[in-house]
Design an enzyme around this catalytic site. Structure first.
Site, mmCIF file in Angstrom:
data_model
loop_
_atom_site.group_PDB
_atom_site.id
_atom_site.type_symbol
_atom_site.label_atom_id
_atom_site.label_comp_id
_atom_site.label_asym_id
_atom_site.label_seq_id
_atom_site.Cartn_x
_atom_site.Cartn_y
_atom_site.Cartn_z
ATOM 1 N N GLU A 122 1.022 -1.118 -0.099
ATOM 2 C CA GLU A 122 -0.040 0.048 0.158
ATOM 3 C C GLU A 122 0.808 1.231 -0.048
ATOM 4 O OE1 GLU A 122 -3.024 0.341 3.350
ATOM 5 O OE2 GLU A 122 -3.758 2.160 2.218
ATOM 6 N N ALA A 263 2.053 -0.224 10.642
ATOM 7 C CA ALA A 263 1.710 -1.532 10.536
ATOM 8 C C ALA A 263 0.900 -1.511 9.087
ATOM 9 C CB ALA A 263 0.999 -2.314 11.426
ATOM 10 N N MET A 264 0.732 -2.746 8.578
ATOM 11 C CA MET A 264 -0.243 -2.862 7.445
ATOM 12 C C MET A 264 -0.904 -4.070 7.567
ATOM 13 S SD MET A 264 -0.537 -1.739 4.441
ATOM 14 C CE MET A 264 -2.067 -2.704 3.577
ATOM 15 N N GLU A 265 -2.258 -3.982 7.066
ATOM 16 C CA GLU A 265 -3.389 -4.834 7.165
ATOM 17 C C GLU A 265 -3.625 -5.826 6.129
ATOM 18 O OE1 GLU A 265 -3.625 -1.426 6.479
ATOM 19 O OE2 GLU A 265 -5.268 -1.251 5.212
ATOM 20 N N ASN A 266 -2.473 -6.229 5.442
ATOM 21 C CA ASN A 266 -2.408 -7.275 4.599
ATOM 22 C C ASN A 266 -3.246 -8.390 5.013
ATOM 23 O OD1 ASN A 266 -0.131 -5.852 3.220
ATOM 24 N ND2 ASN A 266 0.879 -6.747 5.034
ATOM 25 N N HIS A 298 -6.382 -1.868 15.507
ATOM 26 C CA HIS A 298 -6.836 -1.057 14.100
ATOM 27 C C HIS A 298 -6.273 -2.080 12.975
ATOM 28 C CE1 HIS A 298 -6.391 2.477 11.400
ATOM 29 N NE2 HIS A 298 -5.735 1.814 10.818
ATOM 30 N N GLU A 299 -5.264 -2.581 12.646
ATOM 31 C CA GLU A 299 -4.909 -3.666 11.586
ATOM 32 C C GLU A 299 -5.946 -4.719 11.577
ATOM 33 O OE1 GLU A 299 -3.133 -2.066 9.633
ATOM 34 O OE2 GLU A 299 -2.140 -0.569 11.282
ATOM 35 N N HIS A 302 -9.278 -3.719 10.211
ATOM 36 C CA HIS A 302 -9.365 -3.483 8.694
ATOM 37 C C HIS A 302 -9.804 -4.794 8.021
ATOM 38 C CE1 HIS A 302 -7.785 0.334 7.559
ATOM 39 N NE2 HIS A 302 -6.606 0.295 8.278
ATOM 40 N N GLU A 321 -9.549 4.373 6.301
ATOM 41 C CA GLU A 321 -8.811 4.780 7.719
ATOM 42 C C GLU A 321 -9.898 5.646 8.584
ATOM 43 O OE1 GLU A 321 -6.301 3.262 7.850
ATOM 44 O OE2 GLU A 321 -5.616 2.445 5.966
HETATM 45 N N1 B3K Z 1 -3.195 0.915 5.688
HETATM 46 C C1 B3K Z 1 -1.760 0.993 6.099
HETATM 47 C C2 B3K Z 1 -0.962 2.316 5.732
HETATM 48 C C3 B3K Z 1 -0.168 2.304 4.496
HETATM 49 C C4 B3K Z 1 0.584 3.571 4.372
HETATM 50 C C5 B3K Z 1 1.343 3.559 3.115
HETATM 51 N N2 B3K Z 1 2.040 4.853 2.876
HETATM 52 C C6 B3K Z 1 -1.678 1.083 7.713
HETATM 53 C C7 B3K Z 1 -2.900 1.274 8.493
HETATM 54 O O1 B3K Z 1 -3.410 2.425 8.295
HETATM 55 O O2 B3K Z 1 -3.577 0.650 8.922
HETATM 56 ZN ZN ZN Z 2 -5.359 1.945 8.819
#
Ligand code: B3K
Ligand code: ZN
Length: 868
Positions: A122, A263-266, A298-299, A302, A321
């Protein structure tokens, strides 16, 4: 890096993709500097047309292209795209590319974090892995086969479920993953490495057994427990409060050291900055524990708001977000103190978010024009976005809000949606007209609410007149009236609430402010009341009401809304600061108002108040928020007032600070809200005692502390008060923690935010510390970010040397990590409140950056706006 002038993309220009991709099979052969990726997609034309297929790709070496299994050279390669023409309506496209993860310092796409491989896709990182339709409205079913050296990378992870694995003759092995949920490319993830794994299970409401796995660097297993507890708490909370269940059989979290954000919600495989996973009493503070809980939540949240229903285009980012921040805030509030959470969030809105609105990057929560998407993961999109959701919640109430959320998720499950879709669902489920409310999505800037009142003693009538006005912002000159929920209560002089009567009947606390000017009449008001306005910070606005000191003192002591109690103290402090700045400007000695001391005393002596709330009430706003009170101000003067005020309060109330300190010692360290509250209050008291010169107490706490909260509080008190003991503590801390970057970040941060002219030289020296590296975003934020954003006085030194330091760093990061550079530049572009001299120093430096031959899109966007 920029080849040609960066292009602006407009929200209005959205067009559905010309092609859909239904499935993507990835085969990834991992090698440090030559990873090969074979991507096989089933592609379908969207409607009747003969448009080209234009795939996104950056920094890829193209090896082969085949259509329906036949190699072809019928393609064009331009800067960042691969263009195929004359395609059949449906076909299988095979693309083979080579990439260099080891050279990827931008930490976007596939890169190496220490010895592990990981990804960040992302917003537009997937195009650094293969050529693809890298846009969130193209949803495909992914399968991913990863092959790597078995010894170095025993764990090979990707999204979804593990469906196969095998060992090869050459010391390599492979794992095959299948994700049953169609997803946009930004949710793709891959991790390969050697880790310690913390395992647990969660049984969902409907009985699904979910394996939970947290992957951490070897030796860190004992620091993963709190993250696991937080994950289980998040899963349970989402079921209870929002009736949302997890949908895969496995949920994985990997903690990595090199990460551009939190962090990232993959899907099914979150990648986390280790900062938001690792914690034990000796290395993490109470706030770190709370942050971990919040970010894990949060993640996880998502998974529904972001993954199951994603965004149609990146302009809709706040759809996922803002909503997910609202959800994590509610989660933290349900688990801990609602008021304290509210206060902390409001501090962010009133400080840095209002500053963003007032600066060159001002934008609505749903932006209209973007050059580099990564620049729009902003406080406006996230935090103000959450405030917008919170206002909807206030207007609709919990039940209707939950009905609206359920309708939205059910209606758009598996789709890419828009903010309009969300508001439509909320409106339908509640029956409320939200047409004017929708303006919040498209209008930038901070509305100012000016409230005046009139009391008619004879009739017992109290009339409030509310005017709203949003000053023009850099992106938008014209502003329209918004739908603002204004929550209020009325109090008698004795501090008793007055029931709200209007039109002969009782009414609720929330007024619908819709017009530029509107008035509200309250009946049966026995005496001139004090209004408690904007209860719970019911809207992200600046409130102007001419409160008298005694009224603020009354609200601080008696208001039933705890947020207003805190806010009343803030307003009293703000009034004092404005007054003292004026006094200094008139060459007068600033006076400490009696009423402020009284309010602080009453707060300290109030035995019924939650201690965490007390701690917040007794903490002054930071310099950044105070700056927002002025059109323009001399920052050194403001700092003198700020420091002097704390000093005066420290001395004036010294016996009470001592008592608060003694009364709140916690015998053993437990992560428990009551104890955290005690520590918070005790450490606020310690800060004041240090200013009052009680060095010995600070030293004692440092020496005796068995936890990072108390250790850091002591060290911070010593540094802020400039106690002679500070150097010994700093040296001791460094010796203990020099090998742990995450812990040492506290040490970097503390020194970077220290008062005094020598700080700049210290920061330069720390840049040569063996644990510091410009390649690690956490280190950069802890030292350079903290100095430039968290130490306004030293950063804005009148000689410009603070700016020079940041510019030097930016010149380097512009090449190696444009995203991090772009975050760091913020204090240089938000100079509106500064004097002419400093603005000139900044302008000269921004012009120099602007002239860099290979300025990244990220910096280009911000700097060009700042210079415009
Ligand atoms: N969705 C990601 C943020 C990605 C940022 C890219 N530059 C984390 C979050 O908001 O949960
Ligand atoms: Zn987020």
């Amino acid at each position: 890096m920029t080849q040609s002038k960066p292009q602006v993309q407009y929200r209005e220009d959205y067009q559905a993709p010309h092609y859909w991709i239904d499935t993507l099979d990835l085969d990834i052969q991992l090698h440090d500097s030559a990873t090969e990726v074979v991507a096989i997609s089933r592609i379908r034309r969207n409607g009747e047309h003969s448009e080209d297929l234009v795939l996104d790709g950056e920094q890829l070496e193209l090896l082969q292209v085949a259509v329906n299994g036949v190699e072809t050279r019928q393609y064009q390669q331009t800067g960042n795209s691969l263009i195929l023409s004359q395609l059949p309506p449906e076909f299988v496209l095979t693309i083979k590319t080579r990439i260099n993860p080891a050279a990827n310092t931008a930490l976007e796409g596939l890169y190496k974090s220490g010895s592990a491989f990981c990804t960040q896709c992302e917003a537009q990182g997937f195009r650094r892995i293969t050529y693809y339709l890298d846009r969130p409205d193209v949803l495909a079913r992914f399968s991913t086969r990863i092959t790597a050296d078995a010894g170095l990378y025993p764990y090979l992870l990707s999204n979804g479920n593990r469906v196969g694995q095998g060992v090869l003759d050459d010391g390599r092995h492979w794992v095959q993953w299948q994700d049953p949920f169609p997803k946009p490319a930004y949710l793709f993830a891959l991790v390969a490495g050697d880790f310690d794994v913390l395992r647990d299970r969660f049984t969902t409401h409907s009985g699904r057994e979910v394996a939970l796995e947290i992957y951490v660097d070897k030796g860190n297993l004992h620091r993963a427990g709190h993250a696991m507890d937080s994950l289980k708490a998040s899963m349970a909370w989402d079921e209870q409060r929002c009736h949302l269940e997890y949908d895969l059989d496995i949920y994985m979290i990997v903690a990595v050291d090199f990460f551009n954000m939190g962090a990232m919600e993959n899907k099914g495989l979150n990648v986390f900055n280790a900062k938001f996973v690792l914690a034990d009493a000796s290395t993490a503070t109470d706030n770190d524990y709370l942050d971990i809980e919040r970010v894990i939540g949060h993640e996880y949240f998502h998974n529904w708001t972001g993954n199951r229903v994603t965004c149609r285009d990146w302009f809709q980012l706040s759809l996922k977000e803002g909503l997910t921040v609202f959800r994590d805030q509610e989660f933290s509030s349900d688990l801990g103190s609602r008021t304290v959470n509210r206060i902390r969030n409001v501090r962010i809105i009133r400080g840095p978010q209002f500053a963003e609105d007032a600066g060159p990057m001002a934008h609505p929560i749903r932006p209209d024009a973007v050059i580099e998407m990564n620049n729009f993961y902003t406080l406006t999109v996230y935090e103000k976005g959450s405030e917008v959701i919170r206002m909807l919640h206030t207007l609709l109430g919990e039940q209707a809000f939950q009905r609206g959320l359920a309708l939205y998720l059910q209606r758009h499950d598996g789709q890419a949606a828009t903010c309009d879709d969300f508001v439509a669902a909320m409106s339908e489920a509640s029956g409320r007209d939200l047409s004017r409310f929708k303006r919040w999505y498209g209008q930038s800037g901070t509305p100012v609410l000016t409230v005046t009142d009139h009391y008619d003693a004879e009739a017992g009538h109290y009339r409030l007149t509310v005017r709203q006005h949003t000053p023009p912002t850099r992106d938008q000159q014209e502003k329209l009236p918004l739908h603002i929920p204004l929550s209020l209560a009325l109090y008698t002089e004795q501090g008793e609430p007055v029931p709200l009567m209007s039109g002969g009947r009782g009414i609720g606390p929330v007024l619908d402010v819709l017009e530029a000017e509107q008035s509200f009449l309250f009946e049966q008001v026995p005496s001139r009341p004090t209004p408690a306005l904007l209860q719970g910070f019911s809207a992200p606005v600046k409130l102007h009401y001419d409160y008298g000191d005694e009224q603020l003192a009354l609200l601080a002591k008696c208001c039933l809304d705890e947020f207003v109690r805190w806010d009343a103290v803030q307003m009293l402090v703000n009034k004092t600061v404005l007054e003292q700045v004026a006094q200094l400007q008139r060459q007068q000695q600033p006076a400490l108002p009696r009423v402020l001391v009284d309010v602080f005393r009453a707060t300290l002596e109030d035995a019924t108040l939650d201690r965490a709330l007390k701690a917040e009430m007794l903490t002054l706003p930071d310099l950044g928020s105070l700056l927002e009170l002025f059109e323009q101000v001399d920052i050194e003067l403001l700092d003198r007032v700020h420091q002097g005020l704390q000093q005066d309060l420290a001395v004036a109330l010294r016996p009470l600070w001592r008592q608060a300190y003694e009364d709140n010692l916690t015998p053993e360290y437990r992560i428990e809200h009551q104890d955290m509250a005690r520590r918070a209050l005790k450490n606020v008291a310690l800060g004041y005692l240090a200013l009052a010169g009680e060095a010995e107490r600070v030293e004692r706490q440092y020496a005796a502390a068995d936890n990072m909260t108390d250790t850091l509080a002591a060290m911070k008190a010593a540094v802020r008060a400039d106690l002679a003991e500070r150097e010994a503590m700093l040296a001791d801390f460094e010796a203990k923690w020099r090998h742990d970057g995450l812990v040492l970040d506290n040490w970097f941060r503390l020194q970077a935010t220290a008062p005094g002219a020598e700080t700049l030289a210290r920061v330069r020296e720390l840049m040569r510390h063996p644990t510091f590296s410009l390649g690690n975003p956490n280190r950069v934020r802890a030292l350079i970010g903290a100095f430039s954003a968290g130490n306004p006085v030293q950063f804005h030194r009148a000689d410009g040397a603070g700016y020079d330091l940041l510019v030097e760093v930016l010149e380097q990061l512009n090449h190696s990590n444009p995203q991090v550079a772009s975050r760091l530049v913020t204090p240089l572009i938000q100079s509106a409140r500064l004097d002419e001299g400093r603005r000139h120093l900044i302008r000269v430096r921004l012009e120099r950056l602007m002239a860099l031959p290979d300025l990244s899109r990220d910096l280009f966007e911000k700097i060009s706006k700042a210079l415009a």
